[in-house]
Write a protein that holds these residues in place. Structure first.
Motif, PDB file in Angstrom:
ATOM      1  N   GLU A  29       0.671  -1.491   0.237  1.00 23.91           N
ATOM      2  CA  GLU A  29      -0.060   0.468  -0.279  1.00 23.91           C
ATOM      3  C   GLU A  29       0.884   1.481  -0.087  1.00 23.91           C
ATOM      4  O   GLU A  29       0.691   1.827  -0.646  1.00 23.91           O
ATOM      5  CB  GLU A  29      -0.906  -0.316   1.209  1.00 23.91           C
ATOM      6  CG  GLU A  29      -2.367  -0.968   1.070  1.00 23.91           C
ATOM      7  CD  GLU A  29      -1.559  -2.668   1.641  1.00 23.91           C
ATOM      8  OE1 GLU A  29      -2.467  -3.594   1.243  1.00 23.91           O
ATOM      9  OE2 GLU A  29       0.092  -2.773   1.772  1.00 23.91           O
ATOM     10  N   ALA A  30       1.514   1.300   0.688  1.00 19.41           N
ATOM     11  CA  ALA A  30       2.570   2.214   0.653  1.00 19.41           C
ATOM     12  C   ALA A  30       3.713   2.498  -0.245  1.00 19.41           C
ATOM     13  O   ALA A  30       4.147   3.496  -0.867  1.00 19.41           O
ATOM     14  CB  ALA A  30       3.909   2.031   1.802  1.00 19.41           C
ATOM     15  N   ALA A  33       0.897   4.449  -2.968  1.00 23.83           N
ATOM     16  CA  ALA A  33       0.960   5.600  -2.312  1.00 23.83           C
ATOM     17  C   ALA A  33       2.180   6.521  -3.208  1.00 23.83           C
ATOM     18  O   ALA A  33       2.037   7.551  -3.533  1.00 23.83           O
ATOM     19  CB  ALA A  33       0.481   5.973  -1.078  1.00 23.83           C
ATOM     20  N   SER A  34       3.057   5.781  -2.638  1.00 22.96           N
ATOM     21  CA  SER A  34       4.706   6.260  -3.193  1.00 22.96           C
ATOM     22  C   SER A  34       4.523   6.860  -4.972  1.00 22.96           C
ATOM     23  O   SER A  34       5.087   7.514  -5.540  1.00 22.96           O
ATOM     24  CB  SER A  34       6.103   6.029  -2.916  1.00 22.96           C
ATOM     25  OG  SER A  34       5.708   5.825  -1.327  1.00 22.96           O
ATOM     26  N   ARG A  36       2.070   6.304  -6.628  1.00 23.05           N
ATOM     27  CA  ARG A  36       1.157   7.891  -7.701  1.00 23.05           C
ATOM     28  C   ARG A  36       1.641   8.795  -7.521  1.00 23.05           C
ATOM     29  O   ARG A  36       1.255   9.908  -8.227  1.00 23.05           O
ATOM     30  CB  ARG A  36      -0.241   7.058  -7.096  1.00 23.05           C
ATOM     31  CG  ARG A  36      -1.515   7.893  -7.279  1.00 23.05           C
ATOM     32  CD  ARG A  36      -2.512   7.365  -6.430  1.00 23.05           C
ATOM     33  NE  ARG A  36      -2.387   7.440  -5.291  1.00 23.05           N
ATOM     34  CZ  ARG A  36      -2.252   6.556  -4.459  1.00 23.05           C
ATOM     35  NH1 ARG A  36      -2.741   4.740  -5.262  1.00 23.05           N
ATOM     36  NH2 ARG A  36      -2.373   5.244  -3.250  1.00 23.05           N
ATOM     37  N   GLU A  37       1.745   9.118  -5.719  1.00 23.36           N
ATOM     38  CA  GLU A  37       2.407  10.138  -5.339  1.00 23.36           C
ATOM     39  C   GLU A  37       3.311  11.031  -6.848  1.00 23.36           C
ATOM     40  O   GLU A  37       3.859  11.890  -7.216  1.00 23.36           O
ATOM     41  CB  GLU A  37       3.683  10.953  -4.835  1.00 23.36           C
ATOM     42  CG  GLU A  37       3.465  11.937  -4.019  1.00 23.36           C
ATOM     43  CD  GLU A  37       3.978  12.568  -2.659  1.00 23.36           C
ATOM     44  OE1 GLU A  37       4.710  13.745  -2.096  1.00 23.36           O
ATOM     45  OE2 GLU A  37       4.444  10.804  -2.204  1.00 23.36           O
ATOM     46  N   ARG A  57       3.704   4.623 -13.698  1.00 22.77           N
ATOM     47  CA  ARG A  57       3.750   4.399 -12.002  1.00 22.77           C
ATOM     48  C   ARG A  57       3.368   2.831 -11.952  1.00 22.77           C
ATOM     49  O   ARG A  57       4.677   1.605 -11.366  1.00 22.77           O
ATOM     50  CB  ARG A  57       1.984   4.410 -11.799  1.00 22.77           C
ATOM     51  CG  ARG A  57       1.713   5.670 -11.246  1.00 22.77           C
ATOM     52  CD  ARG A  57       0.140   5.084 -10.448  1.00 22.77           C
ATOM     53  NE  ARG A  57      -1.094   5.195 -10.924  1.00 22.77           N
ATOM     54  CZ  ARG A  57      -1.814   5.258 -11.633  1.00 22.77           C
ATOM     55  NH1 ARG A  57      -1.368   6.861 -12.140  1.00 22.77           N
ATOM     56  NH2 ARG A  57      -2.189   5.212 -12.302  1.00 22.77           N
TER      57      ARG A  57
END
Length: 210
Positions: A29-30, A33-34, A36-37, A57
């Motif tokens: 999950e991390a 998120a990374s 995607r950012e 991504r």
């Protein structure tokens, strides 16, 4: 009386040039998120760039998955050398578990690296024939590099992609352990320029107390 807490091992610290993004490897999950950012930071939020963001991504996620599988401590991805100067490179740091040194061996940097250099011909894909010593701020490291060639297809055209992979083995102060910093870039057609660049990053790196 309770035992004194065990001191945390020193950590390897880099001073980076340009724009680098750190990928959180603590969980899938991390990672999501990374990446995607990062894709949004590189390409923006415009709808017409959604497909390009998705491809980016996917590329970043592949790199992060490989780093997690290697139990990496750090993954960073470079996208710019300076404003308006695109640059593609990755840095992965992990502990090299293949080395098991004799208890009789001291923990001095030169002793650890000398034993490691003798083992390089036995280590697969290590690029032993290119092994050289390089400096970091507080000691020496061993560097080896190789060029990986793959055949890619874009718009129906076949071309050869040459990727430069440079590995730097750092002796962890006061131990017989080695950390490996792996720099990788698709700019393998100019290896000497990129090796000088990676050497400069390593020259400014050092261990610090955690």
């Amino acid at each position: 009386m309770s035992a004194a807490p065990t001191a945390a091992p020193p950590r390897l610290v880099f001073r980076m040039v340009g724009t680098w993004w750190r990928i959180d490897l603590s969980s899938p999950e991390a990672v999501a998120a990374s990446t995607r950012e990062m894709a949004t930071g590189v390409l923006g939020r415009a709808d017409e760039r959604a497909t390009a963001r998705a491809r980016l991504r996917e590329e970043f996620t592949r790199a992060a998955t490989a780093a997690r599988e290697a139990d990496a401590q750090l993954l960073m991805i470079q996208t710019e050398l300076g404003p308006g100067q695109p640059m593609s490179a990755t840095l992965t740091v992990f502990e090299d578990e293949r080395m098991r040194m004799s208890p009789a061996l001291g923990t001095g940097t030169d002793a650890v690296l000398s034993v490691f250099e003798k083992s390089l011909p036995l280590m697969d894909a290590a690029g032993a024939s290119t092994a050289v010593r390089r400096r970091c701020l507080d000691s020496e490291v061993v560097r080896a590099h190789r060029i990986e060639e793959t055949v890619e297809i874009e718009d129906g055209e076949r071309y050869t992609q040459r990727r430069l992979v440079a590995q730097y083995w750092y002796p962890v102060p006061g131990t017989k352990r080695l950390l490996t910093a792996v720099f990788s870039t698709p700019l393998g057609d100019i290896p000497h320029t990129l090796l000088s660049y990676f050497d400069a990053i390593v020259a400014a790196s050092a261990f610090q107390d955690a």
